[in-house]
Scaffold this active site. Structure first.
Site, PDB file in Angstrom:
ATOM      1  CG  HIS A  80       5.139   2.360   8.518  1.00  0.00           C
ATOM      2  ND1 HIS A  80       5.987   1.850   7.569  1.00  0.00           N
ATOM      3  CD2 HIS A  80       4.207   3.066   7.843  1.00  0.00           C
ATOM      4  CE1 HIS A  80       5.571   2.223   6.369  1.00  0.00           C
ATOM      5  NE2 HIS A  80       4.508   2.971   6.507  1.00  0.00           N
TER       6      HIS A  80
ATOM      7  CB  ALA B  29       1.519  -5.995   3.498  1.00  0.00           C
ATOM      8  CG  PHE B  30      -0.376   0.296   1.922  1.00  0.00           C
ATOM      9  CD1 PHE B  30      -0.557   1.087   0.788  1.00  0.00           C
ATOM     10  CD2 PHE B  30      -1.092   0.604   3.068  1.00  0.00           C
ATOM     11  CE1 PHE B  30      -1.443   2.159   0.813  1.00  0.00           C
ATOM     12  CE2 PHE B  30      -1.969   1.681   3.102  1.00  0.00           C
ATOM     13  CZ  PHE B  30      -2.142   2.456   1.973  1.00  0.00           C
TER      14      PHE B  30
HETATM   15  N1  LIG Z   1       7.432  -2.282   6.638  1.00  0.00           N
HETATM   16  C1  LIG Z   1       6.787  -3.166   5.817  1.00  0.00           C
HETATM   17  C2  LIG Z   1       6.189  -2.779   4.619  1.00  0.00           C
HETATM   18  N2  LIG Z   1       6.245  -1.468   4.220  1.00  0.00           N
HETATM   19  C3  LIG Z   1       5.905  -1.051   2.866  1.00  0.00           C
HETATM   20  C4  LIG Z   1       4.387  -0.888   2.637  1.00  0.00           C
HETATM   21  O1  LIG Z   1       3.746  -2.167   2.517  1.00  0.00           O
HETATM   22  C5  LIG Z   1       4.146  -0.120   1.332  1.00  0.00           C
HETATM   23  O2  LIG Z   1       4.750  -0.830   0.262  1.00  0.00           O
HETATM   24  C6  LIG Z   1       4.729   1.280   1.411  1.00  0.00           C
HETATM   25  O3  LIG Z   1       4.196   1.933   2.559  1.00  0.00           O
HETATM   26  C7  LIG Z   1       4.430   2.111   0.165  1.00  0.00           C
HETATM   27  O4  LIG Z   1       3.061   2.178  -0.085  1.00  0.00           O
HETATM   28  N3  LIG Z   1       5.536  -3.676   3.844  1.00  0.00           N
HETATM   29  C8  LIG Z   1       5.476  -5.010   4.207  1.00  0.00           C
HETATM   30  O5  LIG Z   1       4.897  -5.818   3.490  1.00  0.00           O
HETATM   31  N4  LIG Z   1       6.067  -5.403   5.379  1.00  0.00           N
HETATM   32  C9  LIG Z   1       6.730  -4.531   6.205  1.00  0.00           C
HETATM   33  O6  LIG Z   1       7.274  -4.953   7.258  1.00  0.00           O
HETATM   34  C1  LIG Z   2       6.612  -2.212   9.509  1.00  0.00           C
HETATM   35  C2  LIG Z   2       7.538  -1.326   8.760  1.00  0.00           C
HETATM   36  O1  LIG Z   2       7.164  -0.297   8.222  1.00  0.00           O
HETATM   37  C3  LIG Z   2       8.994  -1.595   8.872  1.00  0.00           C
HETATM   38  O2  LIG Z   2       9.679  -1.110   7.739  1.00  0.00           O
HETATM   39  C4  LIG Z   2       9.522  -0.950  10.153  1.00  0.00           C
HETATM   40  O3  LIG Z   2       9.627   0.430   9.952  1.00  0.00           O
HETATM   41  P1  LIG Z   2       9.905   1.448  11.176  1.00  0.00           P
HETATM   42  O4  LIG Z   2      11.136   0.942  11.951  1.00  0.00           O
HETATM   43  O5  LIG Z   2      10.116   2.764  10.525  1.00  0.00           O
HETATM   44  O6  LIG Z   2       8.677   1.397  12.078  1.00  0.00           O
END
Ligand SMILES: Nc1c(NC[C@H](O)[C@H](O)[C@H](O)CO)[nH]c(=O)[nH]c1=O
Ligand SMILES: CC(=O)[C@@H](O)COP(=O)(O)O
Length: 143
Positions: free
Chosen positions: A78, A46-47
């Site tokens: 996060h 999503a980021f």
């Molecule tokens: N934890 C989730 C993520 N994490 C990844 C981030 O979106 C991004 O790709 C990373 O931080 C590298 O820049 N993304 C989701 O879409 N949903 C999650 O739950």
């Molecule tokens: C929302 C996220 O980043 C997901 O991957 C949970 O990560 P974390 O358990 O390290 O908070």
């Protein structure tokens, strides 16, 4: 009036986002704006959705962008940072470009909540985001 809509979809939580995609594609087809596979753009998470959405919005090739993802809370903060970055980023894309970038990013506390919002029914948030994009375009066209 037929619009050319792009879809940006996150691969993270793919079992959820694939359901959002089906909902969005169904809604857009029903509204006369079917999306070709070539107009579906995958990102890691999503980021990354705002960056690709902005490039699409500025390309001049699309009237609107539907952005799909699923951020599910884990053990740390996060979740909050990704959710806020995606929401704020997509709002900025819309405001800076004038091209609607709709927010089909789930931000749920549990996987169960996410699966309840990506099924083939009226609760599908992909459908909702697709409808919002088309209806925003209709409002813009009246101005
Ligand atoms: N934890 C989730 C993520 N994490 C990844 C981030 O979106 C991004 O790709 C990373 O931080 C590298 O820049 N993304 C989701 O879409 N949903 C999650 O739950
Ligand atoms: C929302 C996220 O980043 C997901 O991957 C949970 O990560 P974390 O358990 O390290 O908070």
């Amino acid at each position: 009036m037929s619009h050319r809509i792009a879809i940006v979809i996150s691969r993270f939580n793919e079992k959820v986002t694939s359901g959002l995609l089906k909902g969005a594609q169904a809604e857009l087809s029903e509204r006369g704006a079917p999306v070709a596979d070539a107009d579906i753009f995958e990102v890691p998470g999503a980021f990354e959705t705002p960056l690709v959405a902005k490039k699409l919005a500025l390309s001049g090739k699309f009237d609107g962008v539907v952005c799909l993802g699923a951020v599910i809370k884990g053990e740390t903060a996060h979740f909050e940072y990704i959710s806020e970055a995606a929401a704020h980023g997509l709002m900025q894309v819309s405001l800076e470009t004038g091209v609607p970038a709709s927010f089909g990013i789930l931000t749920t506390y549990t996987a169960e909540q996410a699966f309840a919002r990506c099924a083939d029914d009226s609760h599908n948030k992909g459908r909702e985001a697709a409808a919002a994009c088309v209806e925003a375009l209709a409002a813009l066209a009246k101005i």
